[in-house]
Design a protein around this motif. Sequence first.
Motif, PDB file in Angstrom:
ATOM      1  N   ASN A 113       3.386  15.395   4.157  1.00 41.50           N
ATOM      2  CA  ASN A 113       2.496  14.437   5.189  1.00 41.50           C
ATOM      3  C   ASN A 113       3.551  13.966   6.173  1.00 41.50           C
ATOM      4  O   ASN A 113       3.190  13.449   7.051  1.00 41.50           O
ATOM      5  CB  ASN A 113       2.085  13.201   4.131  1.00 41.50           C
ATOM      6  N   LYS A 114       4.813  14.332   6.045  1.00 33.83           N
ATOM      7  CA  LYS A 114       5.652  13.945   7.162  1.00 33.83           C
ATOM      8  C   LYS A 114       6.583  15.250   7.804  1.00 33.83           C
ATOM      9  O   LYS A 114       7.155  16.145   6.780  1.00 33.83           O
ATOM     10  CB  LYS A 114       6.659  12.876   6.725  1.00 33.83           C
ATOM     11  N   ARG A 149      -7.597  15.018  -1.781  1.00 37.28           N
ATOM     12  CA  ARG A 149      -7.200  14.028  -0.371  1.00 37.28           C
ATOM     13  C   ARG A 149      -5.875  14.622   0.204  1.00 37.28           C
ATOM     14  O   ARG A 149      -5.020  15.458  -0.332  1.00 37.28           O
ATOM     15  CB  ARG A 149      -7.045  12.822  -0.875  1.00 37.28           C
ATOM     16  N   THR A 166       4.419  11.197  -3.755  1.00 33.91           N
ATOM     17  CA  THR A 166       4.282   9.917  -3.675  1.00 33.91           C
ATOM     18  C   THR A 166       3.477   9.188  -4.849  1.00 33.91           C
ATOM     19  O   THR A 166       3.816   8.150  -5.332  1.00 33.91           O
ATOM     20  CB  THR A 166       3.398   9.497  -2.365  1.00 33.91           C
ATOM     21  N   ARG A 167       2.513  10.093  -5.256  1.00 35.43           N
ATOM     22  CA  ARG A 167       1.799   9.451  -6.446  1.00 35.43           C
ATOM     23  C   ARG A 167       2.384   9.402  -7.743  1.00 35.43           C
ATOM     24  O   ARG A 167       2.622   8.731  -8.712  1.00 35.43           O
ATOM     25  CB  ARG A 167       0.339  10.286  -6.682  1.00 35.43           C
ATOM     26  N   GLY A 222       5.418  13.797   0.638  1.00 28.61           N
ATOM     27  CA  GLY A 222       4.225  14.588   0.214  1.00 28.61           C
ATOM     28  C   GLY A 222       3.309  13.574  -0.503  1.00 28.61           C
ATOM     29  O   GLY A 222       3.891  12.709  -1.518  1.00 28.61           O
ATOM     30  N   ASP A 223       1.851  13.636  -0.694  1.00 30.02           N
ATOM     31  CA  ASP A 223       1.058  12.774  -1.364  1.00 30.02           C
ATOM     32  C   ASP A 223       1.177  12.836  -2.909  1.00 30.02           C
ATOM     33  O   ASP A 223       1.212  12.019  -3.626  1.00 30.02           O
ATOM     34  CB  ASP A 223      -0.425  13.034  -0.934  1.00 30.02           C
ATOM     35  N   ASP A 277       0.088  17.912   6.699  1.00 31.56           N
ATOM     36  CA  ASP A 277      -1.496  17.673   6.239  1.00 31.56           C
ATOM     37  C   ASP A 277      -2.467  18.772   6.045  1.00 31.56           C
ATOM     38  O   ASP A 277      -3.591  18.518   6.193  1.00 31.56           O
ATOM     39  CB  ASP A 277      -1.882  16.822   7.510  1.00 31.56           C
ATOM     40  N   ASP A 314      -4.089  12.148   1.900  1.00 33.99           N
ATOM     41  CA  ASP A 314      -3.108  11.138   1.607  1.00 33.99           C
ATOM     42  C   ASP A 314      -4.133  10.008   0.979  1.00 33.99           C
ATOM     43  O   ASP A 314      -5.145  10.221   0.904  1.00 33.99           O
ATOM     44  CB  ASP A 314      -1.953  10.635   2.644  1.00 33.99           C
ATOM     45  N   ALA A 315      -3.561   8.849   0.896  1.00 36.62           N
ATOM     46  CA  ALA A 315      -4.413   7.610   0.176  1.00 36.62           C
ATOM     47  C   ALA A 315      -5.371   7.244   1.042  1.00 36.62           C
ATOM     48  O   ALA A 315      -6.598   6.833   0.460  1.00 36.62           O
ATOM     49  CB  ALA A 315      -3.445   6.282   0.019  1.00 36.62           C
TER      50      ALA A 315
END
Length: 374
Positions: free
Chosen positions: A203-204, A118, A34-35, A30-31, A163, A120-121
């Motif tokens: 995100n996946k 957002r 990830t951050r 997930g975004d 997403d 993702d990036a």
Amino acid sequence: MSSRSLRALAFLPLMALLSGCNMVVMQPAGDIATRQRDLIVASTGLMLLIILPVIAFTLFFAWRYRQSNTEAEYDPDWHHSTQLEVLIWSAPLVIIIALGALTWISTHTLDPYRPLSRIDASRPLTADVKPLTVEVVALDWKWLFFYPDQGIATVNELAAPVDVPINFKITSASMMNSFFIPALAGQIYAMAGMETKLHAVINKAGVYEGFSANYSGEGFSRMNFKFHGLDQGGFDQWVAKVKAEGKELNRDAYIALEKPSEREPVGYYSSVAPGLYSAILNMCVVEGKMCMGEMMSIDSKGGAGKESHANQERLRYDDRHAVRGEEAQGATFPATEKKTRSQEVDPDKGHDHHHDHSGSDTKQSDPAPAQLNR
């Protein structure tokens, strides 16, 4: 065999254990997670800019000025070096400033209460994307998830489309817990009578582990659930499955579900009583109890004066399990005058017959803790 070979062999069991470690925190899906991973990596890298040179120079000085090195310069009267002082103080200061700025910015950017900006990036969140709302309730010892827009609820199973932003609203029915899906985002506490929030996105596609990250009693270690990241079609099918296989979750069904239990199987509810999550949050599912919102409204108006004495019984919450004979067995001795679990062994059968956490074996006359009856 040399001592070096023996030392190498001694590390083999440790490497075998480490090979089984789950590095999901460093490999998120997930975004937000990830951050958070990037923040860990950046912070570690900045700290290593100081740590590695210090370790290297410590080893170098120990070797350079060892007793056997007669060529090293020895100056017993040396006491100060401006250049060395500037280096020693300025380098850590710069690192601390950089770490502080990075942490301050990330703390506000990754605030769990802050709506996502957002996907993702590379993809900003557009205004036409509708978030998925999930209301989370921590029970003893399982998780209950409400999907208000879909009109369903589940036990120990969570799903969301890939997403699509997820707006979590999190509370607890009793004990304080911590809602944590490492692949999705950081942990958020769940507390009775309070609502915390988390905004995240997966995100996946995949199946990820979720659990409680805060000790909450005997069944804590089995308070786990699966989080399914699905495409939109797969999520729609999952919702249809819950509606087809589920049953009704009314207040009576919730009160039965709320009883302490371990290893609770996945459960589906095709319909939910209106306002049930709000009643759980306000601690007034049981008929006749005053809701927290009602109590706060009275307090905001200056209280009810002497008439408030009539509300005393309606405001009793924490002893509800003991009153109904459903209190979970735990380390409450001697406050409740109950025996410890080690003393609850049946001498004839040789086993503990109080393991049923549904409360069926608990005496109805067991008193609540003294501090709760005041």
